[in-house]
Design a protein around this motif. Structure first.
Motif, PDB file in Angstrom:
ATOM      1  N   VAL A 164       0.835  -1.201   0.000  1.00 20.21           N
ATOM      2  CA  VAL A 164       0.000   0.000   0.000  1.00 20.21           C
ATOM      3  C   VAL A 164       0.872   1.254   0.000  1.00 20.21           C
ATOM      4  N   ILE A 165       1.927   1.256   0.770  1.00 16.58           N
ATOM      5  CA  ILE A 165       2.829   2.408   0.781  1.00 16.58           C
ATOM      6  C   ILE A 165       3.428   2.626  -0.608  1.00 16.58           C
ATOM      7  N   ASP A 166       3.819   1.552  -1.249  1.00 13.83           N
ATOM      8  CA  ASP A 166       4.362   1.663  -2.603  1.00 13.83           C
ATOM      9  C   ASP A 166       3.322   2.209  -3.569  1.00 13.83           C
ATOM     10  N   ASN A 171       1.058   5.435  -7.360  1.00 14.62           N
ATOM     11  CA  ASN A 171      -0.254   5.487  -8.006  1.00 14.62           C
ATOM     12  C   ASN A 171      -1.280   6.014  -7.014  1.00 14.62           C
ATOM     13  N   PRO A 172      -1.115   7.260  -6.561  1.00 13.88           N
ATOM     14  CA  PRO A 172      -1.963   7.785  -5.480  1.00 13.88           C
ATOM     15  C   PRO A 172      -3.448   7.802  -5.798  1.00 13.88           C
ATOM     16  N   GLY A 173      -3.822   7.852  -7.075  1.00 18.69           N
ATOM     17  CA  GLY A 173      -5.234   7.890  -7.433  1.00 18.69           C
ATOM     18  C   GLY A 173      -5.921   6.536  -7.419  1.00 18.69           C
ATOM     19  N   SER A 174      -5.187   5.487  -7.090  1.00 21.12           N
ATOM     20  CA  SER A 174      -5.764   4.136  -7.082  1.00 21.12           C
ATOM     21  C   SER A 174      -6.881   4.017  -6.044  1.00 21.12           C
ATOM     22  N   ARG A 175      -7.830   3.154  -6.355  1.00 20.18           N
ATOM     23  CA  ARG A 175      -8.897   2.836  -5.401  1.00 20.18           C
ATOM     24  C   ARG A 175      -8.655   1.471  -4.743  1.00 20.18           C
ATOM     25  N   ARG A 176      -7.397   1.042  -4.778  1.00 16.33           N
ATOM     26  CA  ARG A 176      -7.044  -0.277  -4.245  1.00 16.33           C
ATOM     27  C   ARG A 176      -6.025  -0.210  -3.113  1.00 16.33           C
ATOM     28  N   HIS A 177      -5.962   0.927  -2.441  1.00 17.06           N
ATOM     29  CA  HIS A 177      -5.045   1.071  -1.299  1.00 17.06           C
ATOM     30  C   HIS A 177      -5.707   0.414  -0.075  1.00 17.06           C
ATOM     31  N   ILE A 178      -5.649  -0.886   0.012  1.00 17.50           N
ATOM     32  CA  ILE A 178      -6.404  -1.614   1.036  1.00 17.50           C
ATOM     33  C   ILE A 178      -5.498  -2.548   1.834  1.00 17.50           C
ATOM     34  N   ILE A 179      -5.691  -2.542   3.151  1.00 10.86           N
ATOM     35  CA  ILE A 179      -5.073  -3.525   4.042  1.00 10.86           C
ATOM     36  C   ILE A 179      -6.215  -4.329   4.653  1.00 10.86           C
TER      37      ILE A 179
END
Length: 313
Positions: A164-166, A171-179
């Motif tokens: 997620v940090i990467d 790709n800050p606009g992603s909607r997949r920053h999920i833990i």
């Protein structure tokens, strides 16, 4: 035209309002612990983390260093309570103690059990493990590779936090920053399936926001820790990726109060929030896995007295 300024509502008031709503309108239910709860389905709290602000309750003392040590423990991927015990952190002790008494038949007190965990590394290895809880899923989610003989072999674990940090950096606009902590295949091996189960991060206008979904929430004892810990994780991640902390949006599923917490609830609802505690992170480590407890300093925290209540196991 109104001449008086509009009185600003203290951010903590939404927590107290939720507590009052549950206690006055919640459905009374029999729960896993046998104690009983009053419960509502679905709730939301929002906290702005700008300028160092943190959702640290002032209507009772919240032991934020204990919650911080737990978060740092999660980030190691450790699942044994011994590192916590050696730091004086008690919040996970009841679960392995209950398992030990049940499986061994030795009706040892909780204090004696915890002392053995601290003193005896082999005993801790046998009885202090919680199974693949939180940190294990966060930094070492298990994978399995299919083999030509039709069997599967263990693959390399997935470090969701690092990924997620990467992705926040690249790709800050992603909607997949999920833990995600809810590994269905391993729930039966966990001392307690994850309550704060899903974290999603969102970048907007240079700020890092976080939505946390918590499937089950003990509002009196658990939620004060959960709010601090989630906001702390946002602050650490924001620092690591060069963003400003944004908003923490907490969403609860089964949101409840235990019936044996009535004294705590009555006392806390009679108090008024005051002050605006802030968090300073004194250094930026190389990675999110390198923070130490001394890196965190809280300013302007003058809480009212602690309120004790039993933990439901």
């Amino acid at each position: 035209m109104k001449s008086a300024a509009i009185h600003e509502i203290h951010p903590e008031q939404q927590y107290l309002d939720l507590m009052q709503q549950i206690w006055e309108t919640g459905s009374q239910r029999v729960d896993r612990t046998g104690i009983g709860t009053r419960s509502i389905a679905g709730a939301m709290l929002r906290y702005d983390l700008a300028d160092g602000a943190m959702p640290l309750l002032t209507t009772k003392r919240v032991y934020w260093k204990t919650a911080t040590r737990e978060m740092l423990w999660f980030l190691t991927g450790e699942t044994n309570i011994r590192p916590l015990v050696l730091q004086g952190v008690k919040i996970w002790n009841e679960w392995p103690h209950a398992r030990y008494v049940k499986e061994s038949g030795d009706d040892v007190s909780l204090d004696e059990f915890v002392q053995r965990i601290a003193d005896d590394e082999a005993f801790a290895a046998r009885w202090g493990d919680l199974g693949p809880v939180y940190g294990k899923q966060w930094v070492d989610w298990p994978t399995y590779r299919y083999r030509k003989d039709g069997l599967y072999e263990r693959g390399e674990g997935i470090n969701q936090v690092a990924e997620v940090i990467d992705s926040l950096r690249n790709n800050p606009g992603s909607r997949r920053h999920i833990i995600e902590g809810w590994n269905v295949a391993e729930l039966d091996r966990m001392a307690l399936p994850p309550c704060h189960k899903t974290y999603q991060f969102h970048v907007a206008e240079g700020r890092l926001n976080c939505m946390l979904y918590q499937r089950s929430c003990d509002v009196a004892l658990g939620l004060p820790f959960n709010l601090w810990s989630a906001a702390l994780l946002v602050r650490m991640m924001a620092q690591q990726v060069g963003l400003e902390p944004g908003e923490l949006v907490w969403m609860g599923g089964d949101v409840h109060l235990y019936l044996n917490h009535e004294d705590l609830i009555t006392e806390q609802l009679g108090r008024t929030p005051c002050g605006s505690p802030t968090l300073e992170i004194s250094r930026k480590p190389e990675t999110i896995f390198d923070y130490k407890i001394d890196d965190f300093v809280v300013h302007d925290y003058a809480p009212q007295a602690p309120i004790k209540a039993p933990v439901a196991v």
